[in-house]
Design a protein around this motif. Structure first.
Motif, PDB file in Angstrom:
ATOM      1  N   ARG A  46       0.839  -1.180   0.000  1.00  0.00           N
ATOM      2  CA  ARG A  46       0.000   0.000   0.000  1.00  0.00           C
ATOM      3  C   ARG A  46       0.882   1.241   0.000  1.00  0.00           C
ATOM      4  O   ARG A  46       2.116   1.146   0.044  1.00  0.00           O
ATOM      5  CB  ARG A  46      -0.952   0.001   1.189  1.00  0.00           C
ATOM      6  N   GLY A  47       0.280   2.416  -0.010  1.00  0.00           N
ATOM      7  CA  GLY A  47       1.039   3.645  -0.127  1.00  0.00           C
ATOM      8  C   GLY A  47       1.934   3.952   1.048  1.00  0.00           C
ATOM      9  O   GLY A  47       2.857   4.764   0.938  1.00  0.00           O
ATOM     10  N   SER A  48       1.714   3.314   2.191  1.00  0.00           N
ATOM     11  CA  SER A  48       2.584   3.494   3.352  1.00  0.00           C
ATOM     12  C   SER A  48       3.783   2.567   3.307  1.00  0.00           C
ATOM     13  O   SER A  48       4.673   2.653   4.160  1.00  0.00           O
ATOM     14  CB  SER A  48       1.791   3.247   4.644  1.00  0.00           C
ATOM     15  N   GLY A  49       3.811   1.665   2.324  1.00  0.00           N
ATOM     16  CA  GLY A  49       4.914   0.718   2.191  1.00  0.00           C
ATOM     17  C   GLY A  49       4.658  -0.616   2.844  1.00  0.00           C
ATOM     18  O   GLY A  49       5.517  -1.509   2.793  1.00  0.00           O
ATOM     19  N   GLU A  50       3.500  -0.797   3.474  1.00  0.00           N
ATOM     20  CA  GLU A  50       3.192  -2.056   4.155  1.00  0.00           C
ATOM     21  C   GLU A  50       2.575  -3.052   3.173  1.00  0.00           C
ATOM     22  O   GLU A  50       1.734  -2.683   2.343  1.00  0.00           O
ATOM     23  CB  GLU A  50       2.203  -1.802   5.301  1.00  0.00           C
ATOM     24  N   PRO A  51       2.958  -4.346   3.266  1.00  0.00           N
ATOM     25  CA  PRO A  51       2.350  -5.362   2.389  1.00  0.00           C
ATOM     26  C   PRO A  51       0.861  -5.523   2.703  1.00  0.00           C
ATOM     27  O   PRO A  51       0.450  -5.448   3.863  1.00  0.00           O
ATOM     28  CB  PRO A  51       3.116  -6.646   2.730  1.00  0.00           C
ATOM     29  N   ILE A  52       0.053  -5.733   1.663  1.00  0.00           N
ATOM     30  CA  ILE A  52      -1.385  -5.915   1.870  1.00  0.00           C
ATOM     31  C   ILE A  52      -1.877  -7.220   1.258  1.00  0.00           C
ATOM     32  O   ILE A  52      -3.081  -7.430   1.109  1.00  0.00           O
ATOM     33  CB  ILE A  52      -2.189  -4.743   1.268  1.00  0.00           C
ATOM     34  N   ASP A  53      -0.930  -8.106   0.905  1.00  0.00           N
ATOM     35  CA  ASP A  53      -1.329  -9.345   0.239  1.00  0.00           C
ATOM     36  C   ASP A  53      -1.340 -10.559   1.158  1.00  0.00           C
ATOM     37  O   ASP A  53      -1.581 -11.683   0.717  1.00  0.00           O
ATOM     38  CB  ASP A  53      -0.401  -9.620  -0.950  1.00  0.00           C
ATOM     39  N   GLY A  54      -1.057 -10.338   2.450  1.00  0.00           N
ATOM     40  CA  GLY A  54      -1.060 -11.460   3.383  1.00  0.00           C
ATOM     41  C   GLY A  54       0.155 -12.355   3.281  1.00  0.00           C
ATOM     42  O   GLY A  54       0.163 -13.449   3.858  1.00  0.00           O
ATOM     43  N   THR A  97       6.712  -9.084 -10.859  1.00  0.00           N
ATOM     44  CA  THR A  97       5.979  -7.822 -10.723  1.00  0.00           C
ATOM     45  C   THR A  97       5.969  -7.360  -9.271  1.00  0.00           C
ATOM     46  O   THR A  97       5.853  -8.177  -8.355  1.00  0.00           O
ATOM     47  CB  THR A  97       4.524  -7.983 -11.217  1.00  0.00           C
ATOM     48  N   VAL A  98       6.112  -6.062  -9.068  1.00  0.00           N
ATOM     49  CA  VAL A  98       5.927  -5.446  -7.757  1.00  0.00           C
ATOM     50  C   VAL A  98       4.783  -4.443  -7.886  1.00  0.00           C
ATOM     51  O   VAL A  98       4.790  -3.614  -8.803  1.00  0.00           O
ATOM     52  CB  VAL A  98       7.194  -4.719  -7.269  1.00  0.00           C
ATOM     53  N   MET A  99       3.798  -4.533  -7.005  1.00  0.00           N
ATOM     54  CA  MET A  99       2.634  -3.655  -7.078  1.00  0.00           C
ATOM     55  C   MET A  99       2.560  -2.738  -5.858  1.00  0.00           C
ATOM     56  O   MET A  99       2.684  -3.197  -4.719  1.00  0.00           O
ATOM     57  CB  MET A  99       1.340  -4.475  -7.185  1.00  0.00           C
ATOM     58  N   PHE A 100       2.368  -1.443  -6.117  1.00  0.00           N
ATOM     59  CA  PHE A 100       2.095  -0.463  -5.067  1.00  0.00           C
ATOM     60  C   PHE A 100       0.708   0.104  -5.357  1.00  0.00           C
ATOM     61  O   PHE A 100       0.488   0.700  -6.420  1.00  0.00           O
ATOM     62  CB  PHE A 100       3.144   0.647  -5.067  1.00  0.00           C
ATOM     63  N   VAL A 101      -0.209  -0.078  -4.419  1.00  0.00           N
ATOM     64  CA  VAL A 101      -1.614   0.220  -4.696  1.00  0.00           C
ATOM     65  C   VAL A 101      -2.209   1.135  -3.631  1.00  0.00           C
ATOM     66  O   VAL A 101      -2.097   0.874  -2.426  1.00  0.00           O
ATOM     67  CB  VAL A 101      -2.443  -1.087  -4.771  1.00  0.00           C
ATOM     68  N   ASN A 102      -2.820   2.215  -4.082  1.00  0.00           N
ATOM     69  CA  ASN A 102      -3.628   3.080  -3.237  1.00  0.00           C
ATOM     70  C   ASN A 102      -5.049   3.033  -3.773  1.00  0.00           C
ATOM     71  O   ASN A 102      -5.311   3.461  -4.884  1.00  0.00           O
ATOM     72  CB  ASN A 102      -3.100   4.519  -3.259  1.00  0.00           C
ATOM     73  N   GLN A 103      -5.955   2.445  -2.981  1.00  0.00           N
ATOM     74  CA  GLN A 103      -7.339   2.358  -3.410  1.00  0.00           C
ATOM     75  C   GLN A 103      -8.081   3.648  -3.052  1.00  0.00           C
ATOM     76  O   GLN A 103      -7.626   4.453  -2.241  1.00  0.00           O
ATOM     77  CB  GLN A 103      -8.014   1.153  -2.765  1.00  0.00           C
ATOM     78  N   MET A 147       2.500   8.932  -2.237  1.00  0.00           N
ATOM     79  CA  MET A 147       3.719   8.145  -2.037  1.00  0.00           C
ATOM     80  C   MET A 147       3.929   7.098  -3.127  1.00  0.00           C
ATOM     81  O   MET A 147       5.043   6.618  -3.326  1.00  0.00           O
ATOM     82  CB  MET A 147       3.665   7.432  -0.676  1.00  0.00           C
ATOM     83  N   ILE A 148       2.851   6.722  -3.823  1.00  0.00           N
ATOM     84  CA  ILE A 148       2.907   5.599  -4.766  1.00  0.00           C
ATOM     85  C   ILE A 148       3.967   5.783  -5.853  1.00  0.00           C
ATOM     86  O   ILE A 148       4.829   4.910  -6.045  1.00  0.00           O
ATOM     87  CB  ILE A 148       1.517   5.350  -5.384  1.00  0.00           C
ATOM     88  N   PRO A 149       3.977   6.905  -6.620  1.00  0.00           N
ATOM     89  CA  PRO A 149       4.990   7.021  -7.679  1.00  0.00           C
ATOM     90  C   PRO A 149       6.415   6.994  -7.147  1.00  0.00           C
ATOM     91  O   PRO A 149       7.297   6.372  -7.753  1.00  0.00           O
ATOM     92  CB  PRO A 149       4.660   8.375  -8.333  1.00  0.00           C
ATOM     93  N   ASP A 150       6.659   7.644  -5.998  1.00  0.00           N
ATOM     94  CA  ASP A 150       8.010   7.689  -5.452  1.00  0.00           C
ATOM     95  C   ASP A 150       8.487   6.302  -5.036  1.00  0.00           C
ATOM     96  O   ASP A 150       9.644   5.935  -5.261  1.00  0.00           O
ATOM     97  CB  ASP A 150       8.069   8.645  -4.262  1.00  0.00           C
ATOM     98  N   MET A 151       7.614   5.522  -4.412  1.00  0.00           N
ATOM     99  CA  MET A 151       7.994   4.167  -4.011  1.00  0.00           C
ATOM    100  C   MET A 151       8.259   3.289  -5.230  1.00  0.00           C
ATOM    101  O   MET A 151       9.267   2.571  -5.294  1.00  0.00           O
ATOM    102  CB  MET A 151       6.891   3.549  -3.149  1.00  0.00           C
ATOM    103  N   ALA A 152       7.349   3.360  -6.202  1.00  0.00           N
ATOM    104  CA  ALA A 152       7.504   2.535  -7.405  1.00  0.00           C
ATOM    105  C   ALA A 152       8.789   2.877  -8.150  1.00  0.00           C
ATOM    106  O   ALA A 152       9.537   1.993  -8.588  1.00  0.00           O
ATOM    107  CB  ALA A 152       6.289   2.715  -8.318  1.00  0.00           C
ATOM    108  N   LEU A 153       9.076   4.172  -8.268  1.00  0.00           N
ATOM    109  CA  LEU A 153      10.251   4.598  -9.019  1.00  0.00           C
ATOM    110  C   LEU A 153      11.544   4.319  -8.259  1.00  0.00           C
ATOM    111  O   LEU A 153      12.577   4.022  -8.866  1.00  0.00           O
ATOM    112  CB  LEU A 153      10.141   6.086  -9.352  1.00  0.00           C
ATOM    113  N   ALA A 154      11.512   4.399  -6.922  1.00  0.00           N
ATOM    114  CA  ALA A 154      12.700   4.092  -6.136  1.00  0.00           C
ATOM    115  C   ALA A 154      13.094   2.623  -6.297  1.00  0.00           C
ATOM    116  O   ALA A 154      14.268   2.290  -6.509  1.00  0.00           O
ATOM    117  CB  ALA A 154      12.454   4.412  -4.657  1.00  0.00           C
ATOM    118  N   VAL A 155      12.101   1.743  -6.225  1.00  0.00           N
ATOM    119  CA  VAL A 155      12.354   0.308  -6.401  1.00  0.00           C
ATOM    120  C   VAL A 155      12.819   0.017  -7.828  1.00  0.00           C
ATOM    121  O   VAL A 155      13.774  -0.738  -8.048  1.00  0.00           O
ATOM    122  CB  VAL A 155      11.078  -0.491  -6.067  1.00  0.00           C
TER     123      VAL A 155
END
Length: 447
Positions: free
Chosen positions: A94-102, A204-210, A220-228
């Motif tokens: 998620r946008g805070s950087g925490e995994p949300i897929d379990g 694939t790495v997914m960063f998702v803000n619903q 935060m989403i674009p910055d996290m995705a681009l940093a990775v």
């Protein structure tokens, strides 16, 4: 946690405006992270977004709803970071950087800072490699080139997310980094299942803000995705494709933040630094000297199909072209790739440039013939040929669901031309016509 408890805790929030809180503190830095603890014990991350002497404004990730002025703020002395290790492939954050897929816990994995500077221009190399997407209207007429930054311009209701997902799972990239901003659940589920179904989720790495998530996480989403993505390209020599949707939702989030900070807006309520904020992200696209590459493909929805809207208008000054999607097709006239000349006929077949120009020339003629037909003008024999060509062109190439490799698409172009015109009518280089024009197509097929 012990380290956080040992840091200075600031109490008595001065103000809460939306998701922004203000506290009096000294020695803080722009972009610094903090932990906000409410009176009920709930904690949330926050980011410093404005400094006015000793008044610090923070954007609270969990939002300002239910937050008390009695909450405490603990500054962490570091900027935002994100998990980076081989374990992030096939994961959703998620946008805070925490995994949300379990999936497995990643708290002990290494982390990297977010939103660093763009690459040294001396370490950039000239783009020369094509990313094949198997979408004919892109591969044939507006090639996607490694290190390119290019948006899909579209409007609400168009299948831009379907096109973005198709490019993602069909493109010949090593790693796919996806960033979704303000997605409804159906769109989030669509992207996830598309990547899983087509066998690319493991890379694939997914960063998702619903849409239901806190607004600040959207920023935060674009910055996290681009940093990775940048780390993978530089350290692991990967060819990384970054997909971001929707940059208009990102700009709207920046607008709301600006309003909360009581900043003076510019055009249509957007802040005056909209161009700078976009450029800082888009300029991450790069073909790195001695390493991999980072390519950025985004979606930019245009409210009211208005290309002069501040978001597409500013985007157009930064990016290297655009794919214009409307009525379910990629418009060959409104689309442009400013880097295609680096790969057409070089990374592709020798006839690519001639075929590209000829097909568009005849399609333009077909559009004019359709206008004449609609106004009941008398049509010439060439007009009838053009009408047939226009119909075949739409069916075989313009539908975004069509999937063809570049060579197969070029061969189909020659086949389509042969079904509608004689070799003399093509006005192409004779050596290419002699080599590629299908001789087995009979004259009756052109009637």
């Amino acid at each position: 946690m012990n380290q956080i408890q040992n840091l200075t805790r600031h109490t008595r929030l001065l103000e809460i405006v939306g998701d922004t809180v203000r506290v009096r503190a000294k020695g803080r830095a722009f972009g610094e992270m903090a932990s906000v603890e409410n009176t009920d014990g709930e904690t949330s991350l926050a980011k410093v977004v404005d400094l006015d002497r000793d008044i610090v404004s923070l954007q609270v990730f969990a939002g300002g709803k239910g937050l008390s002025t009695g909450a405490t703020v603990t500054f962490l002395g570091r900027s935002l970071d994100v998990v980076y290790s081989p374990n992030i492939l096939g994961r959703i954050f998620r946008g805070s950087g925490e995994p949300i897929d379990g999936g497995p816990d990643l708290t002990t994995d290494p982390r990297i800072p977010v939103a660093g500077p763009t690459v040294n221009p001396a370490m950039r190399v000239m783009p020369s490699h094509m990313i094949e997407t198997r979408v004919p209207m892109i591969d044939l007429f507006n090639c996607l080139v490694e290190s390119q930054k290019i948006p899909i311009f579209s409007v609400a209701g168009e299948p831009y997310n379907e096109l973005l997902a198709r490019i993602g799972f069909q493109a010949n990239a090593d790693v796919l980094v996806f960033g979704g901003m303000g997605l409804i659940f159906d769109d989030y589920h669509f992207f996830r299942t598309s990547f899983e179904t087509h066998g690319v989720f493991h890379r694939t790495v997914m960063f998702v803000n619903q849409a239901s998530d806190p607004l600040v996480e959207r920023l935060m989403i674009p910055d996290m995705a681009l940093a990775v993505a940048e780390k993978m390209a530089v350290d692991e020599n990967k060819r990384v494709l970054v997909l971001l949707t929707d940059m208009t939702a990102y700009a709207d989030a920046m607008k709301e933040l600006g309003v909360a900070q009581e900043r003076i807006p510019a055009v249509r309520g957007y802040m005056g630094d909209l161009y700078t904020q976009f450029a800082q992200r888009y300029e991450k696209a790069c073909d790195f000297k001695g390493a991999g590459s980072l390519t950025i493909l985004t979606v930019t929805t245009m409210p009211g199909d208005d290309v002069t809207h501040p978001v597409p208008d500013n985007t157009g000054y930064i990016t290297e072209g655009q794919f214009y999607l409307h009525d379910g097709i990629i418009d060959p006239f409104g689309s442009l790739s400013r880097l295609k000349q680096h790969v057409v006929g070089k990374a592709t077949r020798e006839d690519h440039s001639q075929i590209m120009n000829t097909m568009i020339r005849f399609y333009s003629g077909a559009v004019e013939a359709q206008k004449k037909q609609a106004m009941a003008f008398e049509l010439s024999p060439l007009d009838h040929k053009l009408l047939k060509f226009g119909k075949l062109f739409k069916e075989r190439f313009m539908d975004i669901s069509v999937s063809l490799g570049v060579i197969d698409a070029l061969d189909l172009c020659w086949q389509t031309l042969a079904e509608c015109f004689t070799p003399e009518e093509l006005l192409m280089k004779k050596n290419l016509v002699d080599k590629y024009f299908p001789q087995q197509v009979s004259a009756t097929n052109r009637e």
